[in-house]
Scaffold this motif. Structure first.
Motif, PDB file in Angstrom:
ATOM      1  N   VAL A   1       0.834  -1.215   0.000  1.00  0.00           N
ATOM      2  CA  VAL A   1       0.000   0.000   0.000  1.00  0.00           C
ATOM      3  C   VAL A   1       0.860   1.252   0.000  1.00  0.00           C
ATOM      4  O   VAL A   1       1.972   1.252   0.499  1.00  0.00           O
ATOM      5  N   GLY A   2       0.315   2.316  -0.549  1.00  0.00           N
ATOM      6  CA  GLY A   2       0.921   3.632  -0.364  1.00  0.00           C
ATOM      7  C   GLY A   2       1.511   4.246  -1.608  1.00  0.00           C
ATOM      8  O   GLY A   2       1.635   5.446  -1.721  1.00  0.00           O
ATOM      9  N   GLU A   3       1.921   3.415  -2.548  1.00  0.00           N
ATOM     10  CA  GLU A   3       2.523   3.930  -3.780  1.00  0.00           C
ATOM     11  C   GLU A   3       2.563   2.769  -4.773  1.00  0.00           C
ATOM     12  O   GLU A   3       2.385   1.613  -4.394  1.00  0.00           O
ATOM     13  N   PRO A   4       2.813   3.102  -6.030  1.00  0.00           N
ATOM     14  CA  PRO A   4       2.894   2.018  -7.005  1.00  0.00           C
ATOM     15  C   PRO A   4       4.022   1.062  -6.618  1.00  0.00           C
ATOM     16  O   PRO A   4       5.086   1.501  -6.193  1.00  0.00           O
ATOM     17  N   ILE A   5       3.768  -0.230  -6.719  1.00  0.00           N
ATOM     18  CA  ILE A   5       4.848  -1.184  -6.434  1.00  0.00           C
ATOM     19  C   ILE A   5       5.471  -1.593  -7.771  1.00  0.00           C
ATOM     20  O   ILE A   5       4.795  -2.112  -8.648  1.00  0.00           O
TER      21      ILE A   5
ATOM     22  N   VAL B   1      -1.609  -8.758  -2.353  1.00  0.00           N
ATOM     23  CA  VAL B   1      -2.625  -7.779  -2.737  1.00  0.00           C
ATOM     24  C   VAL B   1      -1.963  -6.405  -2.861  1.00  0.00           C
ATOM     25  O   VAL B   1      -1.204  -5.991  -1.988  1.00  0.00           O
ATOM     26  N   ASP B   2      -2.227  -5.758  -3.981  1.00  0.00           N
ATOM     27  CA  ASP B   2      -1.732  -4.395  -4.189  1.00  0.00           C
ATOM     28  C   ASP B   2      -2.942  -3.495  -4.000  1.00  0.00           C
ATOM     29  O   ASP B   2      -3.846  -3.463  -4.833  1.00  0.00           O
ATOM     30  N   THR B   3      -2.977  -2.810  -2.875  1.00  0.00           N
ATOM     31  CA  THR B   3      -4.192  -2.092  -2.485  1.00  0.00           C
ATOM     32  C   THR B   3      -4.052  -0.599  -2.753  1.00  0.00           C
ATOM     33  O   THR B   3      -3.229   0.068  -2.154  1.00  0.00           O
ATOM     34  N   TRP B   4      -4.882  -0.086  -3.640  1.00  0.00           N
ATOM     35  CA  TRP B   4      -4.869   1.356  -3.884  1.00  0.00           C
ATOM     36  C   TRP B   4      -5.985   2.020  -3.098  1.00  0.00           C
ATOM     37  O   TRP B   4      -7.142   1.590  -3.149  1.00  0.00           O
ATOM     38  N   TRP B   5      -5.639   3.049  -2.381  1.00  0.00           N
ATOM     39  CA  TRP B   5      -6.630   3.874  -1.689  1.00  0.00           C
ATOM     40  C   TRP B   5      -5.970   5.130  -1.172  1.00  0.00           C
ATOM     41  O   TRP B   5      -4.804   5.383  -1.466  1.00  0.00           O
ATOM     42  N   GLN B   6      -6.687   5.932  -0.409  1.00  0.00           N
ATOM     43  CA  GLN B   6      -6.206   7.243   0.039  1.00  0.00           C
ATOM     44  C   GLN B   6      -6.779   7.570   1.420  1.00  0.00           C
ATOM     45  O   GLN B   6      -7.788   6.983   1.825  1.00  0.00           O
ATOM     46  N   THR B   7      -6.176   8.564   2.056  1.00  0.00           N
ATOM     47  CA  THR B   7      -6.726   9.047   3.329  1.00  0.00           C
ATOM     48  C   THR B   7      -8.216   9.353   3.149  1.00  0.00           C
ATOM     49  O   THR B   7      -9.049   9.022   3.998  1.00  0.00           O
ATOM     50  N   GLU B   8      -8.544   9.960   2.029  1.00  0.00           N
ATOM     51  CA  GLU B   8      -9.913  10.409   1.781  1.00  0.00           C
ATOM     52  C   GLU B   8     -10.882   9.259   1.528  1.00  0.00           C
ATOM     53  O   GLU B   8     -12.095   9.434   1.659  1.00  0.00           O
TER      54      GLU B   8
ATOM     55  N   GLY C   1      -6.850  12.579  -7.893  1.00  0.00           N
ATOM     56  CA  GLY C   1      -5.515  13.169  -8.020  1.00  0.00           C
ATOM     57  C   GLY C   1      -4.499  12.209  -8.607  1.00  0.00           C
ATOM     58  O   GLY C   1      -3.333  12.552  -8.778  1.00  0.00           O
ATOM     59  N   ASP C   2      -4.934  10.979  -8.928  1.00  0.00           N
ATOM     60  CA  ASP C   2      -4.015   9.972  -9.473  1.00  0.00           C
ATOM     61  C   ASP C   2      -4.234   9.744 -10.963  1.00  0.00           C
ATOM     62  O   ASP C   2      -5.367   9.821 -11.454  1.00  0.00           O
ATOM     63  N   GLY C   3      -3.146   9.410 -11.657  1.00  0.00           N
ATOM     64  CA  GLY C   3      -3.232   8.944 -13.033  1.00  0.00           C
ATOM     65  C   GLY C   3      -3.345   7.427 -13.022  1.00  0.00           C
ATOM     66  O   GLY C   3      -2.925   6.773 -12.061  1.00  0.00           O
TER      67      GLY C   3
ATOM     68  N   GLY D   1       0.435   7.118 -10.198  1.00  0.00           N
ATOM     69  CA  GLY D   1       0.921   8.135  -9.253  1.00  0.00           C
ATOM     70  C   GLY D   1       0.174   9.438  -9.432  1.00  0.00           C
ATOM     71  O   GLY D   1      -0.714   9.558 -10.270  1.00  0.00           O
ATOM     72  N   ARG D   2       0.559  10.416  -8.622  1.00  0.00           N
ATOM     73  CA  ARG D   2      -0.170  11.675  -8.585  1.00  0.00           C
ATOM     74  C   ARG D   2       0.007  12.465  -9.876  1.00  0.00           C
ATOM     75  O   ARG D   2       1.096  12.515 -10.444  1.00  0.00           O
ATOM     76  N   VAL D   3      -1.075  13.109 -10.282  1.00  0.00           N
ATOM     77  CA  VAL D   3      -0.975  13.997 -11.440  1.00  0.00           C
ATOM     78  C   VAL D   3      -1.019  15.461 -10.978  1.00  0.00           C
ATOM     79  O   VAL D   3      -1.020  16.369 -11.785  1.00  0.00           O
TER      80      VAL D   3
ATOM     81  N   HIS E   1       4.946   8.624   2.103  1.00  0.00           N
ATOM     82  CA  HIS E   1       4.391   9.783   2.821  1.00  0.00           C
ATOM     83  C   HIS E   1       3.947  10.813   1.805  1.00  0.00           C
ATOM     84  O   HIS E   1       4.678  11.148   0.880  1.00  0.00           O
ATOM     85  N   ARG E   2       2.768  11.330   2.045  1.00  0.00           N
ATOM     86  CA  ARG E   2       2.200  12.281   1.107  1.00  0.00           C
ATOM     87  C   ARG E   2       2.629  13.689   1.503  1.00  0.00           C
ATOM     88  O   ARG E   2       2.386  14.111   2.632  1.00  0.00           O
ATOM     89  N   ILE E   3       3.267  14.384   0.589  1.00  0.00           N
ATOM     90  CA  ILE E   3       3.820  15.704   0.906  1.00  0.00           C
ATOM     91  C   ILE E   3       3.474  16.664  -0.228  1.00  0.00           C
ATOM     92  O   ILE E   3       3.714  16.360  -1.400  1.00  0.00           O
TER      93      ILE E   3
HETATM   94  O1  PRX Z   1      -1.015   8.283  -5.243  1.00  0.00           O
HETATM   95  C1  PRX Z   1      -1.746   7.306  -4.549  1.00  0.00           C
HETATM   96  C2  PRX Z   1      -0.828   6.579  -3.595  1.00  0.00           C
HETATM   97  O2  PRX Z   1      -0.973   7.216  -2.343  1.00  0.00           O
HETATM   98  C3  PRX Z   1      -1.905   8.290  -2.428  1.00  0.00           C
HETATM   99  C4  PRX Z   1      -2.705   8.405  -1.169  1.00  0.00           C
HETATM  100  O3  PRX Z   1      -1.862   8.728  -0.111  1.00  0.00           O
HETATM  101  P1  PRX Z   1      -2.398   8.724   1.377  1.00  0.00           P
HETATM  102  O4  PRX Z   1      -3.632   9.505   1.462  1.00  0.00           O
HETATM  103  O5  PRX Z   1      -1.257   9.131   2.233  1.00  0.00           O
HETATM  104  O6  PRX Z   1      -2.780   7.233   1.656  1.00  0.00           O
HETATM  105  C5  PRX Z   1      -1.812   6.235   1.536  1.00  0.00           C
HETATM  106  C6  PRX Z   1      -2.323   4.929   2.072  1.00  0.00           C
HETATM  107  C7  PRX Z   1      -3.645   4.524   1.624  1.00  0.00           C
HETATM  108  C8  PRX Z   1      -2.761   7.941  -3.623  1.00  0.00           C
HETATM  109  O7  PRX Z   1      -3.394   9.067  -4.158  1.00  0.00           O
HETATM  110  N1  PRX Z   1      -1.163   5.153  -3.467  1.00  0.00           N
HETATM  111  C9  PRX Z   1      -1.729   4.552  -2.415  1.00  0.00           C
HETATM  112  N2  PRX Z   1      -1.818   3.231  -2.629  1.00  0.00           N
HETATM  113  C10 PRX Z   1      -1.314   2.984  -3.845  1.00  0.00           C
HETATM  114  C11 PRX Z   1      -0.904   4.214  -4.392  1.00  0.00           C
HETATM  115  N3  PRX Z   1      -0.373   4.303  -5.618  1.00  0.00           N
HETATM  116  C12 PRX Z   1      -0.253   3.176  -6.337  1.00  0.00           C
HETATM  117  N4  PRX Z   1      -0.606   1.958  -5.884  1.00  0.00           N
HETATM  118  C13 PRX Z   1      -1.140   1.806  -4.649  1.00  0.00           C
HETATM  119  N5  PRX Z   1      -1.454   0.605  -4.215  1.00  0.00           N
END
Ligand code: PRX
Length: 648
Positions: A375-379, A399-406, A499-501, A514-516, A525-527
């Motif tokens: 989790v957290g970024e593209p693997i 599992v490659d889990t995509w999600w966000q704080t929101e 906010g992601d492509g 990743g982020r666009v 860490h999101r900065i």
């Molecule tokens: O760009 C995406 C990336 O992390 C962003 C969200 O960051 P944050 O709110 O700190 O939450 C991270 C933990 C859920 C997304 O907009 N991101 C998160 N998971 C993935 C990812 N990018 C690619 N693959 C993922 N599995």
């Protein structure tokens, strides 16, 4: 069957997905029926529009999430271990806390909060390390209906001030100091510094953890253990009845502009969707030990170290330290020692551990592992393969889990061993999630819409949006609803913009690139680039700066800062200035936001309207100077040569 809503086959996944699209209300009402309510959800399951935005799930229902996380398990599973705590120092004893003990400890702390005048709806700031009391403090807040806002222990005093001001909290909970690897962070001292700028915090509850000397301010600072003593004879703290849409917590996250914003999640929807995602993505079985390596200061820790696993009655492992202390074999020691079954971590940790080679894996028994998560970024594929082969011994699903704080919980992910996995693809949306990809003109790209059940003819690419609300969608940004609308709901009409492509392949799999926007992802860490720029510009020897990301082998992205120094500085000592700038960033945000590369320049490429051309700076930072593209619109092309020559 412990989880009637657990999906066991690809067919069941497709069936659940179809139901969730065709009749979302009935779909989620059914899942909600498996939770404990003070007042069960009725037929008013969902009201929504993405214009304001306004989203309400299970509006008339009442509950308390801690009743679902703790009390509900007491009768049958009171003696089951709710969580295992592994200390930073491997020579110290780990701790196991059963659901019954958790109930007692959360109840005591909830009474402490009440005894300190904390009421339903009050905001509580929590600034702690990864100690058991952090999890207890969070649940104690939820139990009495106070809204917690956890601040990651790596943030600076200034960051704390911003968050306290924004939440208007009345109380903070902190600890003397926190261990992480061979470092000790003086949390209480940092909090004291923050509180010098704030006059409305009446109480600071301080946990004694390291025993390091600290100053206690009489009247304001009280010891956690003393406060617990005071309420020992009180009756157990009953749960506060919460409306479904009452806020549960505020968690700050960075965006492309301004200061971090307080993402608000509410009680019922967050509980239902986060638990649903946990049980399905990880295919959790009740005897399994789940290790989420994320800090509770981030959303992953909130959702997958605390709320979702506990709601599911799981045993979760919480780790105080870092993956490389005392050496790069620490995760593997923990897996072996506690017979961990599911390991959920971040690509940056995987890449970092991978860089040490196989030495630290030798002799480690990882045979208990059956499922792995990222989790957290593209693997990247290399990291995926290493994780699969060396840690998973080719036997574990990943599992490659995509999600966000929101989003509150996993949105796009394969379900371990149930739906197909594909390296570097998060794959398919969870039931209830309706992604679409948008082109630059704001149109839905054909074949990108999962809910239309059509597949693209070739792989397509666009900006990732979600077109229908899911139960744990962000409700607002605290005290600034307009900012929520502008950030997420105004780019595309009637859509939530992530906010992601993203790519979508011909089998319907999504791959997040990743982020666009101007948000960086550094070690997961999101900065916000604007935040780092503001920190740099706060120095009076700086005229202007521009911050961009560049690919970094371990961190995913590194931070590259272009800085124009004030002209009055004669014969500058650049090393000393760099040091000064790094300190500025550490003071304003925290060490996680320190630039990896700094280049002093005499100008920044700008458009005629005075906007910095970040596209060009990004290319330079990426080392792709031959692909800078069209430079016609640059007002000051002469700076380009200079910047390229001085490139780091
Ligand atoms: O760009 C995406 C990336 O992390 C962003 C969200 O960051 P944050 O709110 O700190 O939450 C991270 C933990 C859920 C997304 O907009 N991101 C998160 N998971 C993935 C990812 N990018 C690619 N693959 C993922 N599995």
């Amino acid at each position: 069957m412990p989880y009637p809503y657990q999906i066991h086959s690809l067919e069941q996944y497709h069936e659940a997905y179809r139901k969730s699209v065709e009749n979302p209300q009935a779909f989620w009402l059914d899942i909600a029926s498996h939770f404990q309510w003070k007042k069960a959800p009725d037929s008013e399951v969902l009201q929504w529009n993405f214009k304001e935005p306004k989203v309400e799930w299970f509006k008339n229902a009442q509950l308390n999430i801690t009743e679902n996380c703790i009390d509900r398990h007491l009768e049958k599973n009171g003696d089951k271990v709710a969580f295992i705590w592994e200390p930073n120092n491997p020579n110290e004893e780990s701790i196991q806390i059963t659901y019954r003990e958790l109930h007692q400890r959360v109840s005591l702390m909830a009474n402490v909060l009440k005894n300190n005048d904390v009421k339903k709806g009050d905001r509580v700031i929590i600034y702690m390390g990864m100690v058991p009391e952090l999890l207890i403090a969070v649940l104690a807040c939820a139990r009495i209906g106070a809204i917690h806002s956890v601040i990651f222990g790596g943030f600076s005093a200034k960051s704390i001030v911003d968050r306290i001001n924004d939440t208007q909290a009345s109380i903070v909970i902190t600890q003397d100091a926190a261990y992480r690897g061979n470092k000790e962070t003086p949390l209480k001292k940092i909090m004291d510094e923050a509180l010098m700028a704030i006059d409305f915090i009446k109480k600071s509850i301080v946990l004694k953890h390291t025993g390091s000397p600290i100053n206690m301010q009489i009247g304001r600072d009280v010891w956690w253990h003393d406060e617990i003593e005071k309420v020992k004879s009180f009756p157990a703290c009953e749960v506060e009845t919460m409306n479904a849409e009452d806020p549960l917590f505020i968690l700050y996250t960075s965006g492309s502009t301004g200061k971090p914003k307080g993402v608000v999640h509410t009680c019922a929807g967050y509980m239902v969707f986060s638990t649903y995602s946990f049980v399905n993505v990880f295919q959790y079985q009740p005897n399994e030990i789940f290790f989420c390596t994320a800090d509770i200061g981030w959303i992953t820790g909130h959702t997958y170290t605390i709320y979702a696993p506990l709601c599911a009655g799981a045993t979760v492992l919480m780790f105080e330290g870092t993956p490389t202390y005392p050496n790069a074999g620490r995760f593997w020691d923990i897996v072996e020692k506690h017979r961990v079954n599911i390991l959920y971590t971040a690509p940056t940790a995987i890449r970092s551990l991978m860089s040490y080679g196989d030495e630290f894996l030798k002799g480690k028994d990882l045979s208990s592992l059956t499922k792995l998560g990222s989790v957290g970024e593209p693997i990247n594929e290399d990291a995926w393969i290493w994780f699969h082969e060396k840690i998973g011994r080719k036997k574990c699903s990943i599992v490659d889990t995509w999600w966000q704080t929101e989003t509150g919980a996993c949105m796009i992910s394969n379900l371990a061993g149930v739906t197909p996995e594909k390296p570097s693809y998060a794959t398919l949306p969870l039931p209830g999630i309706q992604p679409v990809l948008m082109d630059e003109d704001g149109k839905i790209i054909e074949g990108s819409d999962a809910a239309s059940f059509t597949l693209p003819k070739e792989t397509i690419k666009g900006n990732l949006c979600i077109q229908f609300p899911w139960p744990s969608i962000i409700r607002t940004t605290y005290r600034d609803h307009e900012r929520c609308r502008l950030t997420y709901f105004s780019t595309y009409k009637d859509l939530y913009f992530t906010g992601d492509g993203c790519f979508r392949d011909t089998e319907g799999n999504y791959r997040i690139t990743g982020r666009v926007d101007d948000v960086l992802n550094v070690s997961g860490h999101r900065i916000g680039t604007a935040e780092v720029e503001n920190a740099i510009d706060s120095s009076d020897i700086v005229i202007e700066s521009a911050v961009v990301g560049y690919p970094h082998d371990i961190k995913g992205q590194g931070i590259y800062a272009f800085i124009i120094l004030a002209s009055h500085i004669q014969n500058p000592d650049l090393n000393a200035i760099e040091h000064h700038i790094l300190n500025r960033v550490t003071e304003n945000i925290g060490a996680i936001a320190k630039p990896d590369k700094i280049q002093f320049v005499s100008g920044l490429p700008k458009t005629r309207s005075g906007k910095i051309m970040r596209r060009i700076l990004r290319k330079i930072a990426e080392g792709e100077v031959h692909q800078i593209g069209d430079t016609h619109s640059i007002l000051n092309p002469e700076v380009l040569d200079e910047i390229m020559k001085g490139m780091k």
